[in-house]
Scaffold this motif. Sequence first.
Motif, PDB file in Angstrom:
ATOM      1  N   THR A  58       0.868  -1.175   0.000  1.00  0.00           N
ATOM      2  CA  THR A  58       0.000   0.000   0.000  1.00  0.00           C
ATOM      3  C   THR A  58       0.901   1.220   0.000  1.00  0.00           C
ATOM      4  O   THR A  58       2.092   1.117   0.241  1.00  0.00           O
ATOM      5  CB  THR A  58      -0.965  -0.012   1.194  1.00  0.00           C
ATOM      6  OG1 THR A  58      -1.786   1.145   1.133  1.00  0.00           O
ATOM      7  CG2 THR A  58      -0.226  -0.017   2.506  1.00  0.00           C
ATOM      8  N   THR A  83      -4.267   6.677  -2.985  1.00  0.00           N
ATOM      9  CA  THR A  83      -3.813   5.551  -2.177  1.00  0.00           C
ATOM     10  C   THR A  83      -3.655   4.328  -3.067  1.00  0.00           C
ATOM     11  O   THR A  83      -4.571   3.984  -3.823  1.00  0.00           O
ATOM     12  CB  THR A  83      -4.849   5.249  -1.068  1.00  0.00           C
ATOM     13  OG1 THR A  83      -4.984   6.423  -0.272  1.00  0.00           O
ATOM     14  CG2 THR A  83      -4.405   4.096  -0.195  1.00  0.00           C
ATOM     15  N   SER A  84      -2.486   3.721  -2.985  1.00  0.00           N
ATOM     16  CA  SER A  84      -2.240   2.533  -3.806  1.00  0.00           C
ATOM     17  C   SER A  84      -2.557   1.278  -3.006  1.00  0.00           C
ATOM     18  O   SER A  84      -2.178   1.182  -1.840  1.00  0.00           O
ATOM     19  CB  SER A  84      -0.765   2.450  -4.207  1.00  0.00           C
ATOM     20  OG  SER A  84      -0.339   3.649  -4.745  1.00  0.00           O
ATOM     21  N   VAL A  85      -3.218   0.362  -3.635  1.00  0.00           N
ATOM     22  CA  VAL A  85      -3.415  -0.969  -3.049  1.00  0.00           C
ATOM     23  C   VAL A  85      -2.970  -1.968  -4.111  1.00  0.00           C
ATOM     24  O   VAL A  85      -3.625  -2.124  -5.146  1.00  0.00           O
ATOM     25  CB  VAL A  85      -4.892  -1.209  -2.664  1.00  0.00           C
ATOM     26  CG1 VAL A  85      -5.054  -2.561  -2.005  1.00  0.00           C
ATOM     27  CG2 VAL A  85      -5.377  -0.115  -1.734  1.00  0.00           C
ATOM     28  N   ASN A 132      -4.933   2.450  -7.859  1.00  0.00           N
ATOM     29  CA  ASN A 132      -4.768   3.699  -7.140  1.00  0.00           C
ATOM     30  C   ASN A 132      -6.168   4.276  -6.971  1.00  0.00           C
ATOM     31  O   ASN A 132      -6.916   4.352  -7.947  1.00  0.00           O
ATOM     32  CB  ASN A 132      -3.913   4.695  -7.926  1.00  0.00           C
ATOM     33  CG  ASN A 132      -2.482   4.228  -8.069  1.00  0.00           C
ATOM     34  OD1 ASN A 132      -1.963   3.556  -7.182  1.00  0.00           O
ATOM     35  ND2 ASN A 132      -1.853   4.559  -9.176  1.00  0.00           N
ATOM     36  N   HIS A 160       5.732   3.106  -1.174  1.00  0.00           N
ATOM     37  CA  HIS A 160       5.183   1.759  -1.055  1.00  0.00           C
ATOM     38  C   HIS A 160       5.477   1.236   0.346  1.00  0.00           C
ATOM     39  O   HIS A 160       6.605   1.383   0.830  1.00  0.00           O
ATOM     40  CB  HIS A 160       5.838   0.788  -2.047  1.00  0.00           C
ATOM     41  CG  HIS A 160       5.528   1.075  -3.478  1.00  0.00           C
ATOM     42  ND1 HIS A 160       4.266   0.956  -4.005  1.00  0.00           N
ATOM     43  CD2 HIS A 160       6.315   1.464  -4.507  1.00  0.00           C
ATOM     44  CE1 HIS A 160       4.301   1.260  -5.295  1.00  0.00           C
ATOM     45  NE2 HIS A 160       5.530   1.582  -5.613  1.00  0.00           N
TER      46      HIS A 160
END
Lengths: 341, 282
Positions: B41, B55-57, B85, B270
Amino acid sequence: MKIKIFSIVLIFIIALSACEKLAFDKKIDGSNISTFNYLWEQVGQKYAFLEYKEVDWDSIYFVYRPMVDNEISEDSLFKVMATMLNELKDGHVNLISPFNLSRYDITMLGPVNIDTRLIKENYLFDDYYSTGGFVHTAIRNGDIAYIRYESFADSQITDYQLDYLMDKYENTKGMIIDIRQNGGGYVTNVPMLLSRFTNKDTKIYETQIKTSASENGFSVLESVYVNSNDEKKYKHNVAVLIDRGSYSASSFFAVSTYAYDNIFLVGDYTGGGLGLPNGGQLPNGWTYRFSITRTIAVDGKNYENGVKPDYYVILNPNAYNNGIDNVIEFAADKLLENNTK
Amino acid sequence: MKRIFLILALLFSSLVYAQVQENTFPKPNGNYLGINWGLSTGSVRDMLTSPLFYTSVLIYGDFSYFYIDEQNIFELKTATHNGLNAKLISDNFYVGFQSAFDFKLSLLRNVQSISDNNLKHYLGADIDNYMSIRIMPDFMNAALSIDNVSNFAIAYKAEYNYHKKRKEKNFLGLIPYTTNEKFYVFSGRLSVPVISLYARPKFTNPESATVDIEDPLFKGYSLKAKAFSGLSTDLSVSRILKNGNIIKYGYAWMFATNGKNAINRLEFSHHIIYIGLVFKFN
């Protein structure tokens, strides 16, 4: 002692993991004023036609900024920002929120120079062909190919479709390509179609991208060519019918014909749209787009406000009442006239 | 009879071997192949198209080769992060896609003057190339972003060997049992990019109305060097099995930015939680 040293190392590394927020720049708040200012700045820096259209973007700020404060509703903010953007008079400019989409309707700048019902009833009839995005038939006793191309966005033109058209109308004396009210689509379809009207590499226009806010802040001009190929060609003259509704890729097509001696434009000015739009997002989440490239024709001019026809012909109400599209008739006459020379 | 004798002899010899190993911490040595999987994330903000932090998952995976001897750790690693994202604003959800590819070459050398058998310090360098591809359909012609960051970094690693010895215990004071002997390596790694090269569009590029997409897309790119533009860390616990293979649990973090003063600022991070297997192959 060793464990202590190792623990200190670990704590140090973990502590570093928390410093990402310090390294990143601060967040831009999504308030109305912040959102308005951001959009205004983006247009000022990146919009490709401020100078060409003689828009004083600084003065625009002083007109619209007082209308915005952090208390006005989303709807009001949208209206102010959309009206500000429409000062650019550009069909490639949109503001997109979850509840509305602003647009500048370029087709309203001139008459609709076509009646599709009339064409269907009096030119295409019932036995026309539909090949991909092309609707076509032969008129004037089979001497003239009439091809209606309603949108560059329907699909990518294929060689098979073009081969079929070239074969079918090989023995005609001229071809009409009707892109009136064609709002554009894939620019890549432009050279694809044009490649059937030339046997040599042809420079069709130059393009460049806005890179900074200064008047000359553009990237190096890139020349765009239609490359020669071994595909079947049309050997006679071609008339392209245009009007204010011929926008974006249609304008690219129209302006590219300036590079061809065997193609001429008939109708009204196009709507322009010779800049490619850039998409982006605002601090409150809404998105926007506006043109950030400009196109220079082979004659060195910028036709963003509309590509000029070689023959200015407006749909005549009297002819129309008699079931005649005088724009098509003019083009057909011109093609036959050229053919007999 | 011979067969039974042979089986007993083999069994006995393996027990002897296990007993010999009991009090000796196994030293990783030789060639290893590692594979890690995990969840990643983080945040990403590309000022070319949006001022918002997404927000990256992402799903994380890497594949690596190690060579370890008394003095050196050499590592070759390829990693990938793939996923979404996302940004939620006032009930409106904005979603894009991201794929990132990381290639790293690393050489660490044991600093013997401050190391001993249990606590080892390593110093070395990384050469790293990180490429990120992001697709944000809401941005229409500017939907595709490709960035590349190449780093030369100095790296520090500390390893602490922990030997959990076999113990005789009683469950509730009634049932005697023996705990297994286990070997753990606690590790912390820090990598600081001394110099980074950012390949990034100079300006938003909507394909420039040319026919070949690749042509204008990469012509608009600029290279910018930036010193100390990020950081990466890796904390892990590895359990060394008796056959030399390793099971690894870890947390890694990295961030990078091309600078607060960059016109088209790019900032991303990350946070990765992973589990991995490392196989000794000779």
